[in-house]
Design an enzyme around this catalytic site. Structure first.
Site, PDB file in Angstrom:
ATOM      1  N   GLY A  96       0.807  -1.224   0.000  1.00  0.00           N
ATOM      2  CA  GLY A  96       0.000   0.000   0.000  1.00  0.00           C
ATOM      3  C   GLY A  96       0.839   1.272   0.000  1.00  0.00           C
ATOM      4  O   GLY A  96       0.412   2.291  -0.544  1.00  0.00           O
ATOM      5  N   PRO A 109       1.032  -1.170  -8.495  1.00  0.00           N
ATOM      6  CA  PRO A 109      -0.198  -1.705  -7.897  1.00  0.00           C
ATOM      7  C   PRO A 109       0.104  -2.638  -6.739  1.00  0.00           C
ATOM      8  O   PRO A 109       1.133  -3.313  -6.729  1.00  0.00           O
ATOM      9  CB  PRO A 109      -0.856  -2.482  -9.051  1.00  0.00           C
ATOM     10  CG  PRO A 109       0.196  -2.673 -10.081  1.00  0.00           C
ATOM     11  CD  PRO A 109       1.255  -1.642  -9.864  1.00  0.00           C
ATOM     12  N   PHE A 124      -1.372  -5.943  -4.263  1.00  0.00           N
ATOM     13  CA  PHE A 124      -1.922  -7.244  -4.660  1.00  0.00           C
ATOM     14  C   PHE A 124      -3.443  -7.257  -4.579  1.00  0.00           C
ATOM     15  O   PHE A 124      -4.122  -7.695  -5.483  1.00  0.00           O
ATOM     16  CB  PHE A 124      -1.408  -8.347  -3.722  1.00  0.00           C
ATOM     17  CG  PHE A 124      -0.097  -8.946  -4.141  1.00  0.00           C
ATOM     18  CD1 PHE A 124       0.531  -8.579  -5.315  1.00  0.00           C
ATOM     19  CD2 PHE A 124       0.512  -9.921  -3.338  1.00  0.00           C
ATOM     20  CE1 PHE A 124       1.739  -9.142  -5.694  1.00  0.00           C
ATOM     21  CE2 PHE A 124       1.719 -10.496  -3.706  1.00  0.00           C
ATOM     22  CZ  PHE A 124       2.327 -10.098  -4.880  1.00  0.00           C
ATOM     23  N   ARG A 125      -3.971  -6.802  -3.427  1.00  0.00           N
ATOM     24  CA  ARG A 125      -5.334  -7.202  -3.088  1.00  0.00           C
ATOM     25  C   ARG A 125      -6.401  -6.121  -3.180  1.00  0.00           C
ATOM     26  O   ARG A 125      -7.561  -6.407  -2.911  1.00  0.00           O
ATOM     27  CB  ARG A 125      -5.347  -7.830  -1.680  1.00  0.00           C
ATOM     28  CG  ARG A 125      -4.577  -9.137  -1.646  1.00  0.00           C
ATOM     29  CD  ARG A 125      -4.522  -9.753  -0.260  1.00  0.00           C
ATOM     30  NE  ARG A 125      -3.747 -10.986  -0.293  1.00  0.00           N
ATOM     31  CZ  ARG A 125      -2.420 -11.048  -0.254  1.00  0.00           C
ATOM     32  NH1 ARG A 125      -1.698  -9.950  -0.186  1.00  0.00           N
ATOM     33  NH2 ARG A 125      -1.797 -12.220  -0.308  1.00  0.00           N
ATOM     34  N   ASN A 164       7.819  -5.150   0.890  1.00  0.00           N
ATOM     35  CA  ASN A 164       7.918  -4.705  -0.499  1.00  0.00           C
ATOM     36  C   ASN A 164       9.214  -5.159  -1.147  1.00  0.00           C
ATOM     37  O   ASN A 164      10.256  -5.265  -0.497  1.00  0.00           O
ATOM     38  CB  ASN A 164       7.757  -3.184  -0.572  1.00  0.00           C
ATOM     39  CG  ASN A 164       6.346  -2.780  -0.211  1.00  0.00           C
ATOM     40  OD1 ASN A 164       5.470  -3.639  -0.120  1.00  0.00           O
ATOM     41  ND2 ASN A 164       6.126  -1.497  -0.001  1.00  0.00           N
ATOM     42  N   HIS A 198      10.586  -9.996   2.204  1.00  0.00           N
ATOM     43  CA  HIS A 198      10.300 -10.835   1.036  1.00  0.00           C
ATOM     44  C   HIS A 198      11.354 -10.651  -0.051  1.00  0.00           C
ATOM     45  O   HIS A 198      11.083 -10.862  -1.228  1.00  0.00           O
ATOM     46  CB  HIS A 198       8.887 -10.540   0.514  1.00  0.00           C
ATOM     47  CG  HIS A 198       7.818 -10.934   1.508  1.00  0.00           C
ATOM     48  ND1 HIS A 198       6.517 -10.538   1.417  1.00  0.00           N
ATOM     49  CD2 HIS A 198       7.880 -11.718   2.618  1.00  0.00           C
ATOM     50  CE1 HIS A 198       5.818 -11.041   2.435  1.00  0.00           C
ATOM     51  NE2 HIS A 198       6.628 -11.756   3.182  1.00  0.00           N
ATOM     52  N   CYS A 201      21.059 -24.324  -8.578  1.00  0.00           N
ATOM     53  CA  CYS A 201      22.383 -24.469  -7.960  1.00  0.00           C
ATOM     54  C   CYS A 201      22.745 -23.252  -7.112  1.00  0.00           C
ATOM     55  O   CYS A 201      23.804 -23.218  -6.498  1.00  0.00           O
ATOM     56  CB  CYS A 201      23.452 -24.711  -9.035  1.00  0.00           C
ATOM     57  SG  CYS A 201      23.823 -23.244 -10.013  1.00  0.00           S
ATOM     58  N   SER A 204      -2.217  -5.702   3.983  1.00  0.00           N
ATOM     59  CA  SER A 204      -3.458  -6.415   4.302  1.00  0.00           C
ATOM     60  C   SER A 204      -3.237  -7.445   5.413  1.00  0.00           C
ATOM     61  O   SER A 204      -4.185  -8.094   5.837  1.00  0.00           O
ATOM     62  CB  SER A 204      -3.990  -7.122   3.041  1.00  0.00           C
ATOM     63  OG  SER A 204      -3.051  -8.084   2.618  1.00  0.00           O
ATOM     64  N   ASN A 208      -4.038   2.503   7.166  1.00  0.00           N
ATOM     65  CA  ASN A 208      -4.411   1.702   5.995  1.00  0.00           C
ATOM     66  C   ASN A 208      -5.782   2.183   5.526  1.00  0.00           C
ATOM     67  O   ASN A 208      -6.431   2.967   6.218  1.00  0.00           O
ATOM     68  CB  ASN A 208      -4.493   0.218   6.417  1.00  0.00           C
ATOM     69  CG  ASN A 208      -4.179  -0.735   5.287  1.00  0.00           C
ATOM     70  OD1 ASN A 208      -3.351  -0.436   4.421  1.00  0.00           O
ATOM     71  ND2 ASN A 208      -4.825  -1.889   5.254  1.00  0.00           N
TER      72      ASN A 208
HETATM   73  P1  CNA Z   1      -1.648  -6.295  -0.225  1.00  0.00           P
HETATM   74  O1  CNA Z   1      -2.159  -7.599   0.232  1.00  0.00           O
HETATM   75  O2  CNA Z   1      -1.912  -5.918  -1.643  1.00  0.00           O
HETATM   76  O3  CNA Z   1      -2.285  -5.183   0.745  1.00  0.00           O
HETATM   77  C1  CNA Z   1      -2.104  -3.796   0.530  1.00  0.00           C
HETATM   78  C2  CNA Z   1      -2.901  -3.034   1.575  1.00  0.00           C
HETATM   79  O4  CNA Z   1      -2.676  -1.658   1.389  1.00  0.00           O
HETATM   80  C3  CNA Z   1      -4.414  -3.301   1.495  1.00  0.00           C
HETATM   81  O5  CNA Z   1      -4.934  -3.498   2.789  1.00  0.00           O
HETATM   82  C4  CNA Z   1      -4.930  -2.006   0.873  1.00  0.00           C
HETATM   83  O6  CNA Z   1      -6.236  -1.723   1.314  1.00  0.00           O
HETATM   84  C5  CNA Z   1      -3.925  -0.990   1.380  1.00  0.00           C
HETATM   85  N1  CNA Z   1      -3.796   0.180   0.511  1.00  0.00           N
HETATM   86  C6  CNA Z   1      -3.545   0.213  -0.827  1.00  0.00           C
HETATM   87  N2  CNA Z   1      -3.478   1.482  -1.259  1.00  0.00           N
HETATM   88  C7  CNA Z   1      -3.693   2.283  -0.190  1.00  0.00           C
HETATM   89  C8  CNA Z   1      -3.778   3.689   0.009  1.00  0.00           C
HETATM   90  N3  CNA Z   1      -3.581   4.552  -0.982  1.00  0.00           N
HETATM   91  N4  CNA Z   1      -4.034   4.145   1.242  1.00  0.00           N
HETATM   92  C9  CNA Z   1      -4.227   3.297   2.282  1.00  0.00           C
HETATM   93  N5  CNA Z   1      -4.145   1.948   2.171  1.00  0.00           N
HETATM   94  C10 CNA Z   1      -3.907   1.453   0.948  1.00  0.00           C
HETATM   95  O7  CNA Z   1      -0.091  -6.154   0.022  1.00  0.00           O
HETATM   96  P2  CNA Z   1       0.791  -6.693   1.243  1.00  0.00           P
HETATM   97  O8  CNA Z   1       2.063  -5.935   1.211  1.00  0.00           O
HETATM   98  O9  CNA Z   1       0.018  -6.759   2.502  1.00  0.00           O
HETATM   99  O10 CNA Z   1       1.033  -8.201   0.773  1.00  0.00           O
HETATM  100  C11 CNA Z   1       2.222  -8.802   0.848  1.00  0.00           C
HETATM  101  C12 CNA Z   1       2.812  -9.124  -0.523  1.00  0.00           C
HETATM  102  C13 CNA Z   1       2.555  -8.079  -1.556  1.00  0.00           C
HETATM  103  C14 CNA Z   1       4.288  -9.156  -0.404  1.00  0.00           C
HETATM  104  O11 CNA Z   1       4.734 -10.439  -0.663  1.00  0.00           O
HETATM  105  C15 CNA Z   1       4.859  -8.167  -1.427  1.00  0.00           C
HETATM  106  O12 CNA Z   1       6.040  -8.622  -1.965  1.00  0.00           O
HETATM  107  C16 CNA Z   1       3.794  -8.046  -2.429  1.00  0.00           C
HETATM  108  N6  CNA Z   1       3.781  -6.835  -3.284  1.00  0.00           N
HETATM  109  C17 CNA Z   1       4.748  -5.899  -3.221  1.00  0.00           C
HETATM  110  C18 CNA Z   1       4.704  -4.787  -4.039  1.00  0.00           C
HETATM  111  C19 CNA Z   1       5.800  -3.759  -3.947  1.00  0.00           C
HETATM  112  O13 CNA Z   1       6.937  -4.117  -3.684  1.00  0.00           O
HETATM  113  N7  CNA Z   1       5.479  -2.488  -4.145  1.00  0.00           N
HETATM  114  C20 CNA Z   1       3.630  -4.624  -4.938  1.00  0.00           C
HETATM  115  C21 CNA Z   1       2.642  -5.625  -4.991  1.00  0.00           C
HETATM  116  C22 CNA Z   1       2.724  -6.720  -4.154  1.00  0.00           C
END
Ligand code: CNA
Length: 273
Positions: free
Chosen positions: A5, A13, A15-16, A87, A106, A117, A180, A203
């Site tokens: 986020g 973007p 993930f969720r 991230n 991660h 290897c 998330s 969040n």
């Molecule tokens: P997720 O599951 O996609 O959750 C993101 C959270 O952020 C959600 O609860 C959203 O509601 C919240 N969110 C998104 N935009 C906003 C905003 N503008 N304001 C407030 N809240 C917001 O991602 P997690 O990081 O929880 O999941 C873990 C995964 C995602 C990891 O393994 C990462 O490697 C993986 N990931 C990373 C990236 C990156 O490096 N930028 C991008 C996409 C996924």
């Protein structure tokens, strides 16, 4: 603790998030299920989708957000114990948060190894392969070579476990921003601070809350928002970049944050990953 986020405002973007998140936009890859793109067994049989996505997400094209600089500011103010991030985009490094203050739970694109290897690959070579739309192959054994981002089915870096047990008992305020809290073991980190440590979730949705089912199963250390007896969990729900500005203002640090961003944007050559 940070997650995808915090980088959404940079143009990456998450993930969720329904509609804009990666998991809702993977149709072109024809996957059996959305998370397959980050599963090690699927990579072994069908590596192409991951490398198409890796090209799109490759660090270098994106700039840190106000939230990344707020974390840098916490460091400059002497109050950042560690930033545990999920991230993989390396924007913390681009924002000049010192490497010793980071746990990239991660992994990241900064290094790459063969999945067979484990031979280390040259950073520029693998980038070239990915940008030429090739699946990078190990020069020793021909195995698939990928950036060191942690896939489902792979272990987290040793640094995560070492610093988890060292840092969390010392933490006197836990910030949980832009995640998330769906991915373990990262999500459980919120359980590892002391019982009197305040925890602030920033969040746009409530996550990690303890529900009755969890309590019955003995998991009592999730957030307790809106529950009787909550004495330490606070939530700020809304756009997180705005929430960060609000927090900086409340701390009297808004001008410092603006000044830091102005300074870093002038000097940042965006190539520190
Ligand atoms: P997720 O599951 O996609 O959750 C993101 C959270 O952020 C959600 O609860 C959203 O509601 C919240 N969110 C998104 N935009 C906003 C905003 N503008 N304001 C407030 N809240 C917001 O991602 P997690 O990081 O929880 O999941 C873990 C995964 C995602 C990891 O393994 C990462 O490697 C993986 N990931 C990373 C990236 C990156 O490096 N930028 C991008 C996409 C996924």
């Amino acid at each position: 603790m940070t997650g995808a986020g915090i980088s959404v405002a940079a143009g990456i973007p998450d993930f969720r998030t329904p509609g804009t998140g990666l998991y809702d936009n993977l149709q072109k890859y024809n996957l059996p299920h959305p998370t397959a793109i980050f599963e090690i067994d699927y990579l072994k049989t069908t590596p192409e989708p991951f490398f198409v996505l890796a090209k799109e997400m490759y660090p270098g094209n994106f700039k840190p957000t106000r939230c990344h600089y707020f974390i840098k500011l916490l460091h400059e103010k002497g109050v950042l114990l560690r930033n545990f991030t999920q991230n993989i985009d390396t924007l913390e490094r681009v924002a000049n948060i010192p490497a010793e203050k980071l746990v990239e739970a991660h992994g990241s694109f900064a290094e790459a190894h063969c999945i067979n290897c484990h031979q280390e690959a040259d950073k520029e070579w693998i980038k070239g392969e990915i940008f030429s739309n090739k699946v990078p192959r190990c020069s020793s054994c021909g195995g698939i070579t990928k950036p060191d981002i942690v896939f489902f089915g792979e272990g987290l870096p040793k640094r995560f476990f070492e610093l988890m047990s060292q840092d969390f008992p010392k933490c006197d305020l836990l910030l949980v921003i832009g995640t998330s809290l769906q991915v373990q073991p990262f999500a459980s980190l919120i359980h590892h601070v002391g019982l009197t440590t305040p925890r602030l979730l920033i969040n746009n949705e409530i996550v990690g809350n303890t529900d009755l089912q969890m309590v019955m199963r003995g998991f009592t250390q999730g957030f307790r928002f809106d529950m009787d007896g909550n004495y330490r969990d606070v939530k700020q729900i809304g756009d997180l970049q705005q929430s960060i500005d609000m927090l900086a203002s409340l701390l009297g640090w808004k001008d410092d944050l603006d000044a830091l961003i102005a300074k870093e944007s002038n000097t940042n050559n965006n190539a520190k990953y």
